[in-house]
Structure formats: structure tokens, C-alpha cells
Design a protein around this motif. Structure first.
Motif, PDB file in Angstrom:
ATOM      1  N   ASP A 241       0.858  -1.188   0.000  1.00 35.62           N
ATOM      2  CA  ASP A 241       0.000   0.000   0.000  1.00 35.62           C
ATOM      3  C   ASP A 241       0.891   1.234   0.000  1.00 35.62           C
ATOM      4  OD1 ASP A 241      -1.810   2.039   0.362  1.00 35.62           O
ATOM      5  OD2 ASP A 241      -2.920   1.044   1.980  1.00 35.62           O
ATOM      6  N   ILE A 242       0.926   1.953  -1.129  1.00 37.35           N
ATOM      7  CA  ILE A 242       1.704   3.185  -1.252  1.00 37.35           C
ATOM      8  C   ILE A 242       0.778   4.363  -1.535  1.00 37.35           C
ATOM      9  CG2 ILE A 242       3.886   2.117  -1.947  1.00 37.35           C
ATOM     10  CD1 ILE A 242       3.098   2.581  -4.845  1.00 37.35           C
ATOM     11  N   SER A 243      -0.488   4.238  -1.182  1.00 36.67           N
ATOM     12  CA  SER A 243      -1.464   5.295  -1.451  1.00 36.67           C
ATOM     13  C   SER A 243      -1.150   6.564  -0.663  1.00 36.67           C
ATOM     14  CB  SER A 243      -2.873   4.809  -1.106  1.00 36.67           C
ATOM     15  OG  SER A 243      -2.975   4.445   0.257  1.00 36.67           O
ATOM     16  N   TYR A 244      -1.644   7.692  -1.182  1.00 30.90           N
ATOM     17  CA  TYR A 244      -1.499   8.993  -0.507  1.00 30.90           C
ATOM     18  C   TYR A 244      -0.036   9.350  -0.238  1.00 30.90           C
ATOM     19  CZ  TYR A 244      -6.553   8.992   0.093  1.00 30.90           C
ATOM     20  OH  TYR A 244      -7.896   8.977  -0.150  1.00 30.90           O
ATOM     21  N   ASN A 245       0.768   9.288  -1.305  1.00 38.56           N
ATOM     22  CA  ASN A 245       2.178   9.644  -1.186  1.00 38.56           C
ATOM     23  C   ASN A 245       2.605  10.715  -2.182  1.00 38.56           C
ATOM     24  OD1 ASN A 245       4.233   8.258   0.696  1.00 38.56           O
ATOM     25  ND2 ASN A 245       2.815   6.610   0.195  1.00 38.56           N
ATOM     26  N   GLY A 246       1.983  10.770  -3.339  1.00 38.78           N
ATOM     27  CA  GLY A 246       2.420  11.705  -4.366  1.00 38.78           C
ATOM     28  C   GLY A 246       3.507  11.123  -5.256  1.00 38.78           C
ATOM     29  N   PHE A 247       3.401   9.839  -5.595  1.00 39.14           N
ATOM     30  CA  PHE A 247       4.386   9.202  -6.470  1.00 39.14           C
ATOM     31  C   PHE A 247       4.512   9.940  -7.801  1.00 39.14           C
ATOM     32  CE2 PHE A 247       5.418   5.995  -3.691  1.00 39.14           C
ATOM     33  CZ  PHE A 247       6.084   4.923  -4.270  1.00 39.14           C
ATOM     34  N   GLY A 248       3.371  10.449  -8.297  1.00 41.19           N
ATOM     35  CA  GLY A 248       3.407  11.167  -9.559  1.00 41.19           C
ATOM     36  C   GLY A 248       3.693  10.254 -10.744  1.00 41.19           C
ATOM     37  N   ASP A 249       3.873  10.850 -11.916  1.00 36.88           N
ATOM     38  CA  ASP A 249       4.124  10.072 -13.123  1.00 36.88           C
ATOM     39  C   ASP A 249       5.465   9.344 -13.098  1.00 36.88           C
ATOM     40  OD1 ASP A 249       1.665  10.857 -14.053  1.00 36.88           O
ATOM     41  OD2 ASP A 249       2.444  12.520 -15.258  1.00 36.88           O
ATOM     42  N   PRO A 250       6.559   9.970 -12.614  1.00 40.55           N
ATOM     43  CA  PRO A 250       7.825   9.224 -12.544  1.00 40.55           C
ATOM     44  C   PRO A 250       7.726   7.987 -11.654  1.00 40.55           C
ATOM     45  CG  PRO A 250       8.225  11.583 -12.325  1.00 40.55           C
ATOM     46  CD  PRO A 250       6.739  11.391 -12.230  1.00 40.55           C
ATOM     47  N   GLY A 251       7.048   8.122 -10.521  1.00 39.31           N
ATOM     48  CA  GLY A 251       6.881   6.979  -9.624  1.00 39.31           C
ATOM     49  C   GLY A 251       6.025   5.896 -10.253  1.00 39.31           C
ATOM     50  N   ALA A 252       4.944   6.295 -10.955  1.00 36.78           N
ATOM     51  CA  ALA A 252       4.077   5.321 -11.615  1.00 36.78           C
ATOM     52  C   ALA A 252       4.829   4.583 -12.714  1.00 36.78           C
ATOM     53  CB  ALA A 252       2.853   6.031 -12.198  1.00 36.78           C
ATOM     54  N   SER A 253       5.664   5.315 -13.446  1.00 39.31           N
ATOM     55  CA  SER A 253       6.475   4.691 -14.495  1.00 39.31           C
ATOM     56  C   SER A 253       7.436   3.668 -13.897  1.00 39.31           C
ATOM     57  CB  SER A 253       7.253   5.761 -15.258  1.00 39.31           C
ATOM     58  OG  SER A 253       8.056   5.189 -16.262  1.00 39.31           O
ATOM     59  N   ALA A 254       8.045   4.009 -12.756  1.00 35.96           N
ATOM     60  CA  ALA A 254       8.972   3.089 -12.100  1.00 35.96           C
ATOM     61  C   ALA A 254       8.247   1.845 -11.589  1.00 35.96           C
ATOM     62  CB  ALA A 254       9.679   3.802 -10.947  1.00 35.96           C
ATOM     63  N   VAL A 255       7.015   2.023 -11.098  1.00 36.26           N
ATOM     64  CA  VAL A 255       6.225   0.878 -10.659  1.00 36.26           C
ATOM     65  C   VAL A 255       5.885  -0.010 -11.854  1.00 36.26           C
ATOM     66  CG1 VAL A 255       4.017   0.143  -9.672  1.00 36.26           C
ATOM     67  CG2 VAL A 255       5.274   2.030  -8.637  1.00 36.26           C
ATOM     68  N   GLY A 256       5.564   0.623 -12.995  1.00 37.40           N
ATOM     69  CA  GLY A 256       5.294  -0.140 -14.207  1.00 37.40           C
ATOM     70  C   GLY A 256       6.478  -1.003 -14.611  1.00 37.40           C
ATOM     71  N   GLU A 257       7.678  -0.435 -14.496  1.00 36.71           N
ATOM     72  CA  GLU A 257       8.887  -1.200 -14.811  1.00 36.71           C
ATOM     73  C   GLU A 257       9.053  -2.356 -13.829  1.00 36.71           C
ATOM     74  OE1 GLU A 257      11.205  -1.007 -17.296  1.00 36.71           O
ATOM     75  OE2 GLU A 257       9.742   0.338 -18.222  1.00 36.71           O
ATOM     76  N   ALA A 258       8.732  -2.100 -12.571  1.00 34.36           N
ATOM     77  CA  ALA A 258       8.852  -3.154 -11.564  1.00 34.36           C
ATOM     78  C   ALA A 258       7.895  -4.307 -11.846  1.00 34.36           C
ATOM     79  CB  ALA A 258       8.595  -2.567 -10.180  1.00 34.36           C
ATOM     80  N   LEU A 259       6.685  -3.977 -12.309  1.00 33.45           N
ATOM     81  CA  LEU A 259       5.680  -5.009 -12.576  1.00 33.45           C
ATOM     82  C   LEU A 259       6.060  -5.898 -13.755  1.00 33.45           C
ATOM     83  CD1 LEU A 259       2.341  -3.047 -12.003  1.00 33.45           C
ATOM     84  CD2 LEU A 259       3.452  -4.689 -10.482  1.00 33.45           C
ATOM     85  N   LYS A 260       6.971  -5.433 -14.591  1.00 38.00           N
ATOM     86  CA  LYS A 260       7.402  -6.258 -15.724  1.00 38.00           C
ATOM     87  C   LYS A 260       8.186  -7.482 -15.261  1.00 38.00           C
ATOM     88  CE  LYS A 260       7.764  -2.495 -19.123  1.00 38.00           C
ATOM     89  NZ  LYS A 260       8.701  -1.757 -20.015  1.00 38.00           N
ATOM     90  N   THR A 261       8.923  -7.321 -14.162  1.00 41.46           N
ATOM     91  CA  THR A 261       9.775  -8.419 -13.685  1.00 41.46           C
ATOM     92  C   THR A 261       9.310  -9.024 -12.365  1.00 41.46           C
ATOM     93  OG1 THR A 261      11.239  -6.807 -12.615  1.00 41.46           O
ATOM     94  CG2 THR A 261      11.811  -7.493 -14.854  1.00 41.46           C
ATOM     95  N   ASN A 262       8.574  -8.255 -11.568  1.00 42.68           N
ATOM     96  CA  ASN A 262       8.106  -8.772 -10.285  1.00 42.68           C
ATOM     97  C   ASN A 262       7.041  -9.845 -10.522  1.00 42.68           C
ATOM     98  OD1 ASN A 262       6.208  -8.885  -7.890  1.00 42.68           O
ATOM     99  ND2 ASN A 262       7.807  -7.575  -7.048  1.00 42.68           N
ATOM    100  N   ASN A 263       7.267 -11.016  -9.981  1.00 41.76           N
ATOM    101  CA  ASN A 263       6.333 -12.124 -10.207  1.00 41.76           C
ATOM    102  C   ASN A 263       5.731 -12.670  -8.910  1.00 41.76           C
ATOM    103  OD1 ASN A 263       8.569 -13.328  -9.133  1.00 41.76           O
ATOM    104  ND2 ASN A 263       8.875 -14.823 -10.783  1.00 41.76           N
ATOM    105  N   VAL A 264       5.646 -11.803  -7.893  1.00 36.26           N
ATOM    106  CA  VAL A 264       5.060 -12.229  -6.618  1.00 36.26           C
ATOM    107  C   VAL A 264       3.978 -11.275  -6.103  1.00 36.26           C
ATOM    108  CG1 VAL A 264       7.049 -13.564  -5.852  1.00 36.26           C
ATOM    109  CG2 VAL A 264       6.953 -11.136  -5.363  1.00 36.26           C
ATOM    110  N   LEU A 265       4.060  -9.998  -6.420  1.00 38.90           N
ATOM    111  CA  LEU A 265       3.114  -9.013  -5.880  1.00 38.90           C
ATOM    112  C   LEU A 265       1.691  -9.330  -6.347  1.00 38.90           C
ATOM    113  CD1 LEU A 265       3.141  -6.403  -4.143  1.00 38.90           C
ATOM    114  CD2 LEU A 265       3.060  -5.128  -6.289  1.00 38.90           C
TER     115      LEU A 265
END
Length: 387
Positions: A241-265
Motif C-alpha cells: 500500500d503506497i497510497s497517498y504519497n504523491g508518487f506522480g508520473d515518474p513513480g508510476a512509471s517506475a512501478v510499471g517497470e517493476a511489474l514487468k519483472t516482479n512475479n510475486v506481488l
């Protein structure tokens, strides 16, 4: 067996005589006669009494402190600190207590320090809640040091403790050293960008944590990106849960990259993170290939219909998507998004003509992919409402 303690609520309009009686009782419970022989109690009381002579002090506090002084009582904040010390001793040897709940008890750093020693030695306590105690960096340093040597602990809640970037280093050390810790709650603190840069690498190397709540902090910019990169390498975390932080577009892009390889979340809450359509589309690149995420909450982000459209399209184009719930609540969407949701729903019905929304809960064991699709579209129908 669990132990729960709550700080007593204060009532307005009580008579001064009642306050004096309570203060006197507190003095007796705290062992006021013995306080004369205890330097710790004396020093704590003296510091508390200094508030009487301070300029501009509140009348209510002055009456209370004078009452404590007149009756040789210990002020409440001091009583809590001494209470923590008194509680620590039996906890060390008690073989039955498994859960310790001290939420909202005003322990502050000193009280938490007193408990830390007991927690480091306990062989039975595996779940502790120290939320809303304003422990600050002093308290978190003590508690992290204690938990590092006690591998029995599995769940720790430190929400609402005014933890800032200085506390991040101790938290990172805990993540690296404690492989038995399964759940950690750091929500409602003041962890900033620098904290994200410290916690990200620790998260990448952590080997045990399955649930992390770091919502309602200040992870933004480089800190959000660094934290997301830690998620990319992590192979244990299932709920984040990373809600209410202000990740913004750069943070969302980084999460997208993480989801490409993360196979457990499996569950990810990114609501209210200032993610626009650009960030949502970048996140969608990860959803296009991810095979484990079941729940994604994106509510209250300014991504509008374009962003929702991009995310849903990525899910539709991923035949191996495990997504069950897609939450776009309180986001304004347009007709195009509604049409896409309807078309994918029709495609689902065409692929599995014998299934219906009412039947979907019974299909989990035999046709999980059908159940997931139907659940997703049932959710889309609900969230296709302007805030």
C-alpha cells in the motif's frame, strides 16, 4: 493471549476536585511513596513540573500539574513512561502473551525504549502494535534494534509515530536483518524522498516481508522512483500500500517497470498519488506482461478517462493477466472508456458463453481466468461514475 492498553480519554468540564482525585490515585498506582527513592521518577517528575513556571502555559495544565505536586502524584505522561518500564519486566518472562497492543498510549521515545529491552528478549510475542505513540527517531531506533535480535516477531505496526527521514536508516537495517518479519505498517508518518532512497535498496534485498503499508507519507520524486526500483527486485512482498504519497508520473512509471519483472506481488494500492494519464500509460506497460497482480487500486488519481482506458487496454491485451479487481473509483471517465469495458465484457461472454456474473464466484477453482475477467468488469461497471 494478547495484551491491550489504551490511554484514558479526557472529559471536558470535570470538576477540579475530580481531577485532584484522579491525580492522587495515579500517584498511588505509580507508587508515589517509592518515587522518592527512584531517581528516574524524580527526574521525570521534575521535568514535567517545569511546565508550571513556563510563560504562557495553559491554565488547565497548570491546575493539573499543581494538583499532582500537592498530592505527591506523578503526571500522566510520566506515569505512562514509568508504566512502560513496569510492563516491560513481566513481559520478558511471560510465556503466554503473543500479541501486544499499546496503540495510542503516549509512550513517546522514552516509553518505547523501556519496552524495547523486553521485546528483544521475549520468545513468544510475535505481533506488536506501537502506533500513534509519537516515538520519533529515538523510539524507532530502540525498537528496530530490539526486533533485529528477536526473530520471533512477525507483525509490527508503527503508524502515526512522526517518523521522518532520520528514522529510515533504522527501518532499513530492520528490513535487511529480520527475515522472519512478515508484516510492517509505516503509514501516517513523515517519510520523505530521502527515506524512499534509503528504504528502496533495503526492500530489494529483504527476504521475508510479505505485507508493507507505507501509505500517507511523502514519498515523491527520486524517493518514489528509488522505492519502486526496490519493488522490482523484491521476491517476497505480496501486498503493498503506497497510497497517498504523491508518487506522480515518474513513480508510476517506475512501478510499471517493476511489474514487468516482479512475479510475486498480488495487491497494490496506488490511490491518490497524483498520477496523470501519462503515468497511467507507463504503468500499463507493466500490466501488459505482469502475471501475478490480482488487485490494483488507482482511485483518486487525475488520470481521467484516457489513463483508465490505457490501463484497462493493457489488461485486456495480456492473456495471462491475473487481475481480479481494478479500482478506478472517484475518477472521471468518458464514453470511450465505457465502450471499451463493454466490448471486453462481450468478448469474455463470447469466450465463455455458459458463464454469468452471478456464477463467477463458483468458478474460481475450475476457471480462474474467467472469474477474474468477470470480477474486473463488474468492478468497471461500478466505477464508471464521475466523482
Amino acid at each position: 493471549m494478547g495484551v491491550t492498553m489504551r490511554a484514558p480519554c479526557k472529559r471536558s468540564g470535570e470538576k477540579e476536585e475530580q481531577e485532584e482525585g484522579v491525580a492522587a490515585a495515579a500517584g498511588r498506582l505509580a507508587g508515589a511513596p517509592e518515587a522518592e527513592e527512584c531517581s528516574d521518577v524524580d527526574s521525570d517528575s521534575d521535568r514535567e513540573m517545569e511546565g508550571i513556571h513556563g510563560p504562557g502555559g495553559l491554565v488547565k495544565d497548570t491546575v493539573y500539574l499543581r494538583s499532582c505536586q500537592a498530592h505527591s502524584g506523578v503526571p500522566a505522561s510520566c506515569f505512562l513512561r514509568q508504566g512502560a518500564r513496569a510492563l516491560a519486566s513481566p513481559l520478558t518472562s511471560n510465556p503466554y502473551v503473543k500479541r501486544l497492543d499499546l496503540r495510542d498510549n503516549g509512550l513517546c521515545g522514552a516509553g518505547v525504549e523501556a519496552l524495547a529491552g523486553a521485546l528483544s528478549k521475549s520468545s513468544t510475542i510475535c505481533d506488536v502494535d506501537l502506533s500513534e505513540n509519537q516515538m520519533g527517531v529515538v523510539g524507532v531506533q530502540a525498537i528496530c534494534a530490539a526486533l533485529t535480535v528477536n526473530l520471533t516477531m512477525q507483525k509490527v505496526q508503527l503508524a502515526g509515530n512522526s517518523l521522518e527521514e532520520h528514522a529510515a536508516q533504522y527501518l532499513a537495517e530492520l528490513l535487511l536483518a529480520h527475515t522472519g518479519l512478515k508484516s510492517l505498517d509505516l503509514s501516517y508518518n513523515q517519510l520523505t524522498d530521502h527515506a524512499g532512497e534509503i528504504l528502496g535498496p533495503a526492500l530489494a534485498e529483504n527476504t521475508g516481508l510479505t505485507e508493507l503499508n507505507i501509505s500517507w507519507n511523502h514519498l515523491r520524486g527520486p524517493g518514489a522512483v528509488a522505492f519502486a526500483r526496490g519493488l522490482e527486485a523484491n521476491i517476497f512482498l505480496r501486498v503493498l500500500d503506497i497510497s497517498y504519497n504523491g508518487f506522480g508520473d515518474p513513480g508510476a512509471s517506475a512501478v510499471g517497470e517493476a511489474l514487468k519483472t516482479n512475479n510475486v506481488l498480488e495487491e497494490l494500492n496506488m490511490s491518490n498519488n497524483r498520477i496523470s494519464a501519462v503515468g497511467a500509460l507507463s504503468l500499463g506497460l507493466g500490466l501488459r506482461v505482469n502475471q501475478t497482480l490480482r488487485i490494483l487500486v488507482m482511485s483518486r488519481n487525475p488520470m481521467r478517462g484516457e489513463g483508465c482506458f490505457g490501463v484497462l487496454k493493457s489488461v485486456r491485451d495480456n492473456p495471462m493477466s491475473a487481475l481480479e479487481l481494478l479500482d478506478f473509483s472517484e475518477i472521471q471517465v468518458d464514453r470511450e472508456f465505457d465502450d471499451l469495458a463493454s466490448s471486453v465484457k462481450a468478448d469474455t461472454a463470447r469466450r465463455w458463453p455458459s458463464a454469468s456474473q452471478e456464477e463467477s464466484p463458483r468458478l474460481k477453482s475450475t476457471h480462474p481466468e474467467l472469474d477474474l475477467a468477470l470480477l474486473a468488469f463488474r468492478t468497471v461497471k461500478k466505477i464508471n461514475v464521475c466523482a
